[in-house]
Enzyme design. Structure first.
Site, PDB file in Angstrom:
ATOM      1  N   HIS A  32      43.439  -1.648  -1.146  1.00  0.00           N
ATOM      2  CA  HIS A  32      43.451  -2.117  -2.545  1.00  0.00           C
ATOM      3  C   HIS A  32      44.474  -3.342  -2.479  1.00  0.00           C
ATOM      4  CE1 HIS A  32      47.369   0.461  -1.738  1.00  0.00           C
ATOM      5  NE2 HIS A  32      47.778  -0.752  -2.284  1.00  0.00           N
TER       6      HIS A  32
ATOM      7  N   HIS B  18      50.814  -7.396  -3.207  1.00  0.00           N
ATOM      8  CA  HIS B  18      50.145  -7.246  -1.635  1.00  0.00           C
ATOM      9  C   HIS B  18      48.825  -6.881  -1.662  1.00  0.00           C
ATOM     10  CE1 HIS B  18      51.656  -3.045  -3.078  1.00  0.00           C
ATOM     11  NE2 HIS B  18      50.679  -2.711  -2.386  1.00  0.00           N
TER      12      HIS B  18
ATOM     13  N   GLU C 180      50.409  -4.434   3.264  1.00  0.00           N
ATOM     14  CA  GLU C 180      50.766  -3.067   3.479  1.00  0.00           C
ATOM     15  C   GLU C 180      49.601  -2.270   4.454  1.00  0.00           C
ATOM     16  OE1 GLU C 180      50.078  -0.618  -0.093  1.00  0.00           O
ATOM     17  OE2 GLU C 180      50.877   0.946   0.495  1.00  0.00           O
TER      18      GLU C 180
HETATM   19 CO    CO Z   1      50.031  -0.773  -2.421  1.00  0.00          CO
END
Ligand code: CO
Length: 134
Positions: free
Chosen positions: A7, A79, A130
């Site tokens: 994502h 992020h 991430e």
């Molecule tokens: Co995230």
């Protein structure tokens, strides 16, 4: 080592209007808001055919994204999340390469119930990364 883009996370000042923008203007499939008190965020997911967009809004007064929203009052990209097969192996490889892991340096359970790590944006061209064990 990194696999699929899981994502892209965007911090938004108003979840309702951001959800409407993606649902009505961009014609995407949008989930209802979900509070994650342990993470200090409320999330909405935009489900795209090949990945997801995660809309983030602060939840509670100690939210880790409160400062980001102060600096970026209209919201902004926060992020990107890549999937890895083995988060501990990924961590060891990155630490050996000199990358900095945020927080304790140990994987923790992320917003999707899976182990995650965050990597220092200064080590990745100004992007907070991430890693999630898929
Ligand atoms: Co995230």
């Amino acid at each position: 080592m990194i696999g699929r883009l899981n994502h892209v996370a965007i911090v938004v000042p108003d979840l309702q209007s951001a959800s409407a923008l993606y649902r009505d203007t961009l014609g995407a499939s949008v989930t209802p808001p979900h509070d994650l008190p342990d993470h200090g965020v409320t999330t909405v997911f935009i489900e795209l055919p090949n990945t997801k967009i995660e809309l983030l809004h602060p939840f509670g007064k100690d939210s880790p994204i409160a400062g980001f929203l102060e600096k970026n009052p209209t919201g902004g990209m926060h992020h990107i999340c890549y999937e890895v097969e083995d988060i501990n192996e990924a961590r060891d490889r990155l630490v050996n390469a000199g990358a900095r892991i945020l927080g304790s340096g140990e994987p923790r359970i992320g917003a999707h119930g899976k182990p995650v790590l965050f990597l220092h944006p200064k080590d990745f061209n100004g992007t907070l990364v991430e890693l999630e064990q898929a």
